[in-house]
Design a protein around this motif. Structure first.
Motif, PDB file in Angstrom:
ATOM      1  N   ILE A   1      30.395  33.349  34.715  1.00 31.88           N
ATOM      2  CA  ILE A   1      31.075  32.800  36.014  1.00 31.88           C
ATOM      3  C   ILE A   1      31.089  34.198  36.752  1.00 31.88           C
ATOM      4  CG2 ILE A   1      32.691  31.750  37.140  1.00 31.88           C
ATOM      5  CD1 ILE A   1      33.430  30.021  34.535  1.00 31.88           C
ATOM      6  N   ASN A   2      30.820  33.859  38.032  1.00 32.39           N
ATOM      7  CA  ASN A   2      30.805  34.971  39.052  1.00 32.39           C
ATOM      8  C   ASN A   2      31.702  34.395  40.271  1.00 32.39           C
ATOM      9  OD1 ASN A   2      30.625  37.487  40.634  1.00 32.39           O
ATOM     10  ND2 ASN A   2      28.595  36.907  41.428  1.00 32.39           N
ATOM     11  N   LEU A   3      33.017  34.624  40.144  1.00 29.86           N
ATOM     12  CA  LEU A   3      33.940  33.878  41.232  1.00 29.86           C
ATOM     13  C   LEU A   3      33.891  34.962  42.425  1.00 29.86           C
ATOM     14  CD1 LEU A   3      36.855  33.000  38.981  1.00 29.86           C
ATOM     15  CD2 LEU A   3      35.077  31.422  40.132  1.00 29.86           C
ATOM     16  N   PRO A   4      34.054  34.630  43.641  1.00 26.78           N
ATOM     17  CA  PRO A   4      34.498  35.083  44.653  1.00 26.78           C
ATOM     18  C   PRO A   4      35.675  35.848  44.840  1.00 26.78           C
ATOM     19  CG  PRO A   4      34.496  33.100  45.459  1.00 26.78           C
ATOM     20  CD  PRO A   4      34.072  33.037  44.132  1.00 26.78           C
ATOM     21  N   GLY A   5      35.926  37.027  45.413  1.00 21.38           N
ATOM     22  CA  GLY A   5      37.070  37.804  45.405  1.00 21.38           C
ATOM     23  C   GLY A   5      37.389  38.891  44.565  1.00 21.38           C
ATOM     24  N   PRO A   6      38.412  39.671  44.242  1.00 22.40           N
ATOM     25  CA  PRO A   6      38.549  40.758  43.585  1.00 22.40           C
ATOM     26  C   PRO A   6      38.544  40.486  41.990  1.00 22.40           C
ATOM     27  CG  PRO A   6      40.449  40.533  45.140  1.00 22.40           C
ATOM     28  CD  PRO A   6      39.769  39.410  45.448  1.00 22.40           C
ATOM     29  N   PRO A   7      37.887  41.205  41.325  1.00 23.74           N
ATOM     30  CA  PRO A   7      37.658  40.817  39.800  1.00 23.74           C
ATOM     31  C   PRO A   7      38.973  40.675  39.356  1.00 23.74           C
ATOM     32  CG  PRO A   7      36.117  42.588  40.411  1.00 23.74           C
ATOM     33  CD  PRO A   7      37.251  42.484  41.440  1.00 23.74           C
ATOM     34  N   PRO A   8      39.437  39.516  38.642  1.00 24.93           N
ATOM     35  CA  PRO A   8      40.502  39.363  37.905  1.00 24.93           C
ATOM     36  C   PRO A   8      40.911  40.394  36.817  1.00 24.93           C
ATOM     37  CG  PRO A   8      39.497  37.267  37.940  1.00 24.93           C
ATOM     38  CD  PRO A   8      38.375  38.319  38.553  1.00 24.93           C
ATOM     39  N   THR A   9      42.205  40.919  36.907  1.00 26.58           N
ATOM     40  CA  THR A   9      42.459  41.745  35.762  1.00 26.58           C
ATOM     41  C   THR A   9      42.850  41.107  34.531  1.00 26.58           C
ATOM     42  OG1 THR A   9      43.598  43.236  37.427  1.00 26.58           O
ATOM     43  CG2 THR A   9      44.438  43.647  35.017  1.00 26.58           C
ATOM     44  N   TYR A  10      43.348  39.957  34.652  1.00 27.47           N
ATOM     45  CA  TYR A  10      43.474  39.187  33.385  1.00 27.47           C
ATOM     46  C   TYR A  10      42.702  37.851  33.490  1.00 27.47           C
ATOM     47  CZ  TYR A  10      47.634  42.332  32.755  1.00 27.47           C
ATOM     48  OH  TYR A  10      48.694  43.196  32.431  1.00 27.47           O
ATOM     49  N   ALA A  11      42.263  37.293  32.241  1.00 21.41           N
ATOM     50  CA  ALA A  11      41.810  36.048  32.115  1.00 21.41           C
ATOM     51  C   ALA A  11      42.008  35.658  30.934  1.00 21.41           C
ATOM     52  CB  ALA A  11      40.235  36.314  32.418  1.00 21.41           C
ATOM     53  N   ILE A  12      42.361  34.303  30.694  1.00 16.95           N
ATOM     54  CA  ILE A  12      42.662  33.537  29.476  1.00 16.95           C
ATOM     55  C   ILE A  12      41.334  32.529  29.100  1.00 16.95           C
ATOM     56  CG2 ILE A  12      44.152  31.938  28.394  1.00 16.95           C
ATOM     57  CD1 ILE A  12      46.353  33.057  30.290  1.00 16.95           C
ATOM     58  N   CYS A  13      40.881  32.798  27.856  1.00 17.75           N
ATOM     59  CA  CYS A  13      39.579  32.207  27.334  1.00 17.75           C
ATOM     60  C   CYS A  13      40.197  31.591  26.156  1.00 17.75           C
ATOM     61  CB  CYS A  13      38.530  32.998  27.248  1.00 17.75           C
ATOM     62  SG  CYS A  13      37.885  33.847  28.546  1.00 17.75           S
TER      63      CYS A  13
END
Length: 269
Positions: free
Chosen positions: A77-89
């Motif tokens: 996934i390539n979400l718009p906006g700043p790259p998230p520092t944290y992600a939960i998978c």
């Protein structure tokens, strides 16, 4: 203090072609932005309006994508906006920090699963024995943490799902049916636990969340404010709780509304 926004992705903020077909009438179709390609095919979308809202949200809050997807599926996934520092998978099984798994968090999750619920192999084998090839298309194990089936939804017997849910509950597992995927997930494997860890690390004193499925209920309950769209498992059962707003919008337009609510709440803090 920062505002933490932890949101489910699929059928909450982003939508596959199948999900679009279920919730978006052709006559009122908004302009869409593709945010996921797999095997050279466009797979997931949000509206152009939602894309701008998400970009704005990234500047106003700590945005944490919070998904049941595996790490590999999320990274498509390539979400718009700043790259998230944290992600939960993996429904909380993996906490990514700048795209890299936090090994300590993952080890803590594995230890809890070993102590509190039946092993993955037992549940996986039960599904393999009881699923009917007439409606089963794929059977997968995700990140060695949980298992799921890809099914022909219209052929899937409702009674079988109920029997599976009762069997799984007695072993500390939860069953969730989302579109064409039927998940069996250990009850201790939760998005909310990982979100609390991110809140601790960031010092956030306000958490906002959104989600559409049974696996998002704990995430919504753990937040200070939450929103669910007018479609999905939670909407179908009329689920609600204090601090949760049940939105009338369905599909990609619900994704827009959720992002507007996130942004409004973050800016008011």
């Amino acid at each position: 203090m920062p505002v933490l926004v932890a949101s489910d992705l699929d059928r909450t903020l982003i939508y596959s072609s199948a999900a679009l077909a279920l919730t978006m009438p052709d006559a009122r179709a908004p302009r869409l932005l593709c945010v996921e390609v797999h095997e050279a095919r466009p797979l997931s979308y949000l509206t152009e309006t939602a894309a701008q809202l998400l970009t704005d949200l990234g500047d106003a809050a700590v945005f944490v994508p919070t998904t049941t997807r595996t790490r590999k599926q999320y990274q498509r996934i390539n979400l718009p906006g700043p790259p998230p520092t944290y992600a939960i998978c993996a429904n909380g099984g993996h906490l990514l920090v700048d795209g890299v798994t936090d090994a300590d968090w993952h080890a803590r999750v594995q230890a809890r699963l070993a102590d509190e619920c039946a092993p993955l192999a037992e549940v996986h084998d039960h599904l393999a024995r009881t699923a009917d090839p007439a409606w089963l298309r794929k059977h997968r194990v995700a990140e060695e943490l949980f298992t799921y089936l890809v099914v022909e939804r219209e052929l899937l017997p409702e009674e079988w799902v109920k029997e599976l849910a009762a069997w799984a509950e007695g072993r500390g597992w939860t069953v969730s049916l989302q579109g064409r995927k039927l998940y069996a997930v250990p009850q201790p494997l939760t998005k909310s636990a990982a979100v609390r860890e991110v809140a601790r690390r960031t010092g956030a004193d306000l958490t906002l969340s959104a989600g559409d499925s049974l696996l998002d209920a704990d995430l919504l309950l753990a937040a200070d404010r939450g929103w669910r769209p007018g479609h999905g498992e939670l909407a179908d059962t009329g689920w609600t709780a204090p601090g949760i707003t049940a939105l009338p919008e369905r599909g990609v337009l619900a994704g827009e509304r959720i992002l507007r609510e996130f942004l409004k709440s973050a800016r008011q803090t």
